[in-house]
Write a protein that holds these residues in place. Structure first.
Motif, PDB file in Angstrom:
ATOM      1  N   VAL A 181     -71.991  17.099 -35.060  1.00  0.00           N
ATOM      2  CA  VAL A 181     -72.449  15.510 -35.831  1.00  0.00           C
ATOM      3  C   VAL A 181     -70.541  14.937 -35.881  1.00  0.00           C
ATOM      4  CG1 VAL A 181     -72.307  15.874 -37.881  1.00  0.00           C
ATOM      5  CG2 VAL A 181     -73.359  14.377 -37.179  1.00  0.00           C
ATOM      6  N   ILE A 182     -69.907  16.269 -36.414  1.00  0.00           N
ATOM      7  CA  ILE A 182     -68.645  15.785 -36.591  1.00  0.00           C
ATOM      8  C   ILE A 182     -67.690  15.446 -35.328  1.00  0.00           C
ATOM      9  CG2 ILE A 182     -68.918  16.800 -39.322  1.00  0.00           C
ATOM     10  CD1 ILE A 182     -67.633  18.847 -38.618  1.00  0.00           C
ATOM     11  N   TRP A 183     -68.027  15.010 -34.300  1.00  0.00           N
ATOM     12  CA  TRP A 183     -66.441  15.400 -32.516  1.00  0.00           C
ATOM     13  C   TRP A 183     -66.967  14.747 -32.103  1.00  0.00           C
ATOM     14  CZ3 TRP A 183     -68.789  20.680 -30.756  1.00  0.00           C
ATOM     15  CH2 TRP A 183     -68.253  22.048 -31.649  1.00  0.00           C
ATOM     16  N   PRO A 184     -68.232  12.935 -32.185  1.00  0.00           N
ATOM     17  CA  PRO A 184     -67.780  11.971 -31.073  1.00  0.00           C
ATOM     18  C   PRO A 184     -66.850  11.390 -31.809  1.00  0.00           C
ATOM     19  CG  PRO A 184     -69.975  12.619 -32.806  1.00  0.00           C
ATOM     20  CD  PRO A 184     -69.135  13.154 -33.129  1.00  0.00           C
ATOM     21  N   ALA A 185     -66.167  11.214 -32.716  1.00  0.00           N
ATOM     22  CA  ALA A 185     -65.767   9.848 -32.654  1.00  0.00           C
ATOM     23  C   ALA A 185     -64.127  10.513 -31.901  1.00  0.00           C
ATOM     24  CB  ALA A 185     -64.576  10.025 -34.261  1.00  0.00           C
ATOM     25  N   GLU A 186     -63.863  12.026 -32.098  1.00  0.00           N
ATOM     26  CA  GLU A 186     -62.644  12.458 -31.170  1.00  0.00           C
ATOM     27  C   GLU A 186     -62.940  13.068 -29.908  1.00  0.00           C
ATOM     28  OE1 GLU A 186     -60.466  17.261 -30.575  1.00  0.00           O
ATOM     29  OE2 GLU A 186     -62.601  16.917 -31.655  1.00  0.00           O
ATOM     30  N   LEU A 187     -63.746  12.882 -29.100  1.00  0.00           N
ATOM     31  CA  LEU A 187     -64.344  13.532 -27.907  1.00  0.00           C
ATOM     32  C   LEU A 187     -63.895  12.678 -27.175  1.00  0.00           C
ATOM     33  CD1 LEU A 187     -67.082  16.694 -28.215  1.00  0.00           C
ATOM     34  CD2 LEU A 187     -64.562  15.924 -27.779  1.00  0.00           C
ATOM     35  N   ALA A 188     -64.934  10.699 -28.326  1.00  0.00           N
ATOM     36  CA  ALA A 188     -65.149   9.863 -27.660  1.00  0.00           C
ATOM     37  C   ALA A 188     -63.215   8.563 -27.233  1.00  0.00           C
ATOM     38  CB  ALA A 188     -66.016   8.841 -28.448  1.00  0.00           C
ATOM     39  N   SER A 189     -62.938   9.264 -27.906  1.00  0.00           N
ATOM     40  CA  SER A 189     -61.333   8.425 -28.201  1.00  0.00           C
ATOM     41  C   SER A 189     -60.516   8.992 -27.143  1.00  0.00           C
ATOM     42  CB  SER A 189     -60.867   8.563 -29.569  1.00  0.00           C
ATOM     43  OG  SER A 189     -60.997   9.814 -29.815  1.00  0.00           O
ATOM     44  N   LYS A 190     -61.232  10.187 -26.669  1.00  0.00           N
ATOM     45  CA  LYS A 190     -60.677  11.239 -25.798  1.00  0.00           C
ATOM     46  C   LYS A 190     -60.736  10.922 -24.612  1.00  0.00           C
ATOM     47  CE  LYS A 190     -58.200  14.689 -28.116  1.00  0.00           C
ATOM     48  NZ  LYS A 190     -58.520  15.328 -28.473  1.00  0.00           N
ATOM     49  N   GLY A 191     -61.983   9.666 -24.788  1.00  0.00           N
ATOM     50  CA  GLY A 191     -62.686   9.401 -23.119  1.00  0.00           C
ATOM     51  C   GLY A 191     -63.286  11.102 -22.595  1.00  0.00           C
ATOM     52  N   LEU A 192     -63.648  11.418 -23.711  1.00  0.00           N
ATOM     53  CA  LEU A 192     -64.681  12.618 -23.184  1.00  0.00           C
ATOM     54  C   LEU A 192     -65.808  13.130 -22.623  1.00  0.00           C
ATOM     55  CD1 LEU A 192     -62.662  15.590 -24.412  1.00  0.00           C
ATOM     56  CD2 LEU A 192     -61.780  14.220 -22.825  1.00  0.00           C
ATOM     57  N   ILE A 193     -66.133  11.994 -23.404  1.00  0.00           N
ATOM     58  CA  ILE A 193     -68.379  11.800 -23.093  1.00  0.00           C
ATOM     59  C   ILE A 193     -68.122  10.426 -22.938  1.00  0.00           C
ATOM     60  CG2 ILE A 193     -69.138  14.317 -24.522  1.00  0.00           C
ATOM     61  CD1 ILE A 193     -68.572  12.372 -26.851  1.00  0.00           C
ATOM     62  N   ALA A 194     -69.433  10.367 -22.574  1.00  0.00           N
ATOM     63  CA  ALA A 194     -69.335   8.781 -21.972  1.00  0.00           C
ATOM     64  C   ALA A 194     -70.518   8.082 -23.009  1.00  0.00           C
ATOM     65  CB  ALA A 194     -70.381   9.015 -20.492  1.00  0.00           C
ATOM     66  N   ASP A 195     -70.545   6.919 -23.267  1.00  0.00           N
ATOM     67  CA  ASP A 195     -70.812   5.638 -23.165  1.00  0.00           C
ATOM     68  C   ASP A 195     -72.001   5.451 -23.025  1.00  0.00           C
ATOM     69  OD1 ASP A 195     -72.302   3.764 -25.280  1.00  0.00           O
ATOM     70  OD2 ASP A 195     -69.813   1.926 -24.326  1.00  0.00           O
ATOM     71  N   ILE A 196     -73.191   6.192 -23.878  1.00  0.00           N
ATOM     72  CA  ILE A 196     -74.898   5.644 -22.658  1.00  0.00           C
ATOM     73  C   ILE A 196     -75.130   4.882 -23.600  1.00  0.00           C
ATOM     74  CG2 ILE A 196     -74.889   8.630 -22.222  1.00  0.00           C
ATOM     75  CD1 ILE A 196     -76.302   8.540 -24.595  1.00  0.00           C
ATOM     76  N   SER A 197     -75.247   3.989 -24.370  1.00  0.00           N
ATOM     77  CA  SER A 197     -75.599   2.744 -25.139  1.00  0.00           C
ATOM     78  C   SER A 197     -76.354   1.798 -24.709  1.00  0.00           C
ATOM     79  CB  SER A 197     -74.095   1.309 -25.837  1.00  0.00           C
ATOM     80  OG  SER A 197     -73.247   2.257 -26.899  1.00  0.00           O
ATOM     81  N   ASP A 198     -76.122   1.543 -23.244  1.00  0.00           N
ATOM     82  CA  ASP A 198     -76.923   1.027 -22.567  1.00  0.00           C
ATOM     83  C   ASP A 198     -77.639   1.626 -21.802  1.00  0.00           C
ATOM     84  OD1 ASP A 198     -75.627   2.533 -20.376  1.00  0.00           O
ATOM     85  OD2 ASP A 198     -75.117   0.896 -18.747  1.00  0.00           O
ATOM     86  N   ARG A 199     -78.469   2.798 -22.170  1.00  0.00           N
ATOM     87  CA  ARG A 199     -79.701   3.635 -21.339  1.00  0.00           C
ATOM     88  C   ARG A 199     -80.517   3.681 -22.550  1.00  0.00           C
ATOM     89  NH1 ARG A 199     -79.071   7.300 -17.277  1.00  0.00           N
ATOM     90  NH2 ARG A 199     -76.657   7.016 -16.043  1.00  0.00           N
ATOM     91  N   ILE A 200     -80.282   3.146 -23.964  1.00  0.00           N
ATOM     92  CA  ILE A 200     -80.585   3.431 -25.574  1.00  0.00           C
ATOM     93  C   ILE A 200     -81.825   2.723 -25.664  1.00  0.00           C
ATOM     94  CG2 ILE A 200     -80.565   3.868 -27.491  1.00  0.00           C
ATOM     95  CD1 ILE A 200     -78.780   6.030 -26.311  1.00  0.00           C
TER      96      ILE A 200
END
Length: 438
Positions: A113-132
């Motif tokens: 839970v403490i990693w989304p900001a880092e991994l997202a800002s580095k472009g390592l994980i995908a934004d899946i907002s449109d799938r939710i």
């Protein structure tokens, strides 16, 4: 990577509860996301093709065997998809995700839970907002749904839930003439601790995990929320120099000064809290869910049957706790996002989560009214239903680990009386602001 020692033992919680009489993997499951759909323009279930490479955590609440069973069930519904799984220890997980990103090794990764900001800002994980799906905002516990949110965007599907709870020894409270209802507030907890101490029932009524580690941040975050404060404001700037954050730290320090908290708390982690409470040397404490089973196991506890799990006491803003959950994230480099999404959605579905409830509590609101789920852990599920809906994330900031380490030092100095709590936070704010500029 995170240095949180809490990540290891707490993941085994429900297996321990099962040992106290919970059912195993449930055969009867309520309705839910039985077959994964692929929103966002992908293939429909049964038509998906390709290979998914997933990275999971060995210590996860779901056992490796059960995760492989989930994959087999997904494969049966989607014969065109092959799911490869790799399991690593928590300590190696973060760095492996980062190191493997350039090569595009994984399609799906397990994140804390403490990693989304880092991994997202580095472009390592995908934004899946449109799938939710829209209904998830009401069908999934809000704390769970926010486990992989950064800047109001979704970067993962919630999978494993955990939060901290308040534990008390009902026999000790009864012996002191204390009503359990009196420890639903932090003022009530302090008063009860003074009574327990004055009557000689236990020398140090309170035990905590306040070592200079991520553990102390978890406790401080829970207390801060219950006192109505925030560690960071909505713009991502320090908010811990006043209000509930300082009040929480002052409360923590005061319990040490008054001799209500065991002084060894400042060198202790979560397992130490379990051991001290289980030995009958403390009457109350905060901890992750796994403590309930451990402290009530007659093979390892002298007070088995006496330790009660309940919500975190109210400091004036509600019975709030800290989010210790995890999610499954689709990597930004995956060549098969639809299959990765479908698999993550499948294993986090209500049907699957209720089937394996002996491993971990579900993310779904409706599950907490299911007789089979309640039966799996009757003392825990009703409490979890309330607490899991009332928990806050630790700061969602890019350089969380560096910031946490600065805060750990500042909190520790305040607890040890080396500096006033407010001054400790004011000084820490300067250090944190410098990190935020990097």
């Amino acid at each position: 990577m995170s240095t949180s020692t809490s990540q290891l033992p707490r993941r085994t919680f429900l297996a321990g509860v099962a040992g106290l009489g919970a059912v195993g993997a449930l055969a009867a499951c309520s309705s839910g996301s039985e077959a994964p759909s692929s929103s966002g323009g992908g293939s429909t279930p049964g038509q998906l093709q390709g290979t998914i490479n997933g990275l999971f955590m060995k210590q996860a609440g779901y056992s490796e065997q059960h995760i492989r069973q989930m994959a087999a069930a997904f494969k049966k519904a989607n014969p065109g998809v092959t799911v490869n799984m790799e399991f690593v220890a928590y300590e190696a997980l973060h760095d492996k995700i980062v190191a493997a990103a350039a090569a595009g090794t994984y399609d799906l990764v397990f994140i804390d839970v403490i990693w989304p900001a880092e991994l997202a800002s580095k472009g390592l994980i995908a934004d899946i907002s449109d799938r939710i799906p829209a209904n998830w905002s009401t069908d999934i516990l809000p704390g769970a749904l926010n486990s992989a949110v950064y800047q109001k965007k979704f970067y993962g599907i919630p999978w494993l839930l955990d939060t901290k709870y308040f534990y008390f020894n009902k026999a000790m409270l009864s012996k002191a003439g204390i009503e359990p209802s009196s420890v639903t507030t932090w003022d009530g907890v302090a008063a009860a601790a003074k009574t327990l101490k004055s009557k000689g029932i236990v020398k140090y009524p309170l035990m905590w995990s306040w070592s200079q580690a991520e553990a102390v941040i978890c406790d401080w975050a829970a207390l801060t929320a219950s006192f109505g404060g925030k560690l960071f404001d909505d713009s991502g700037q320090p908010a811990f120099t006043s209000g509930g954050a300082v009040q929480a730290l002052e409360f923590m320090r005061r319990t040490l000064v008054d001799g209500l908290t065991n002084p060894s708390s400042t060198q202790s982690l979560e397992d130490d809290v379990v051991k001290v409470v289980s030995a009958g040397d403390a009457a109350m404490g905060l901890n992750w869910t796994y403590m309930f089973a451990a402290a009530n196991d007659p093979k390892q506890s002298k007070v088995a049957g006496d330790v009660v799990i309940t919500e975190v006491p109210n400091g004036g803003a509600g019975r709030m706790s800290v989010n210790g959950s995890s999610a499954l994230s689709i990597t930004a480099t995956t060549k098969n996002p639809d299959a990765a999404w479908a698999f993550a959605k499948f294993v986090s579905s209500q049907k699957i989560q209720e089937k394996y409830v002996s491993d971990s509590l579900p993310i779904w609101n409706a599950s907490y009214d299911s007789p089979s789920v309640i039966k799996s852990a009757p003392e825990v599920v009703p409490v979890a239903k309330e607490q899991l809906a009332n928990m806050v994330n630790r700061p969602q900031v890019v350089n969380y680990n560096a910031i946490s380490q600065k805060l750990q030092v500042a909190v520790q100095k305040a607890l040890l009386g080396e500096v006033d709590p407010k001054q400790a936070m004011t000084t820490a704010a300067g250090d944190v602001e410098q990190i935020l500029k990097q």
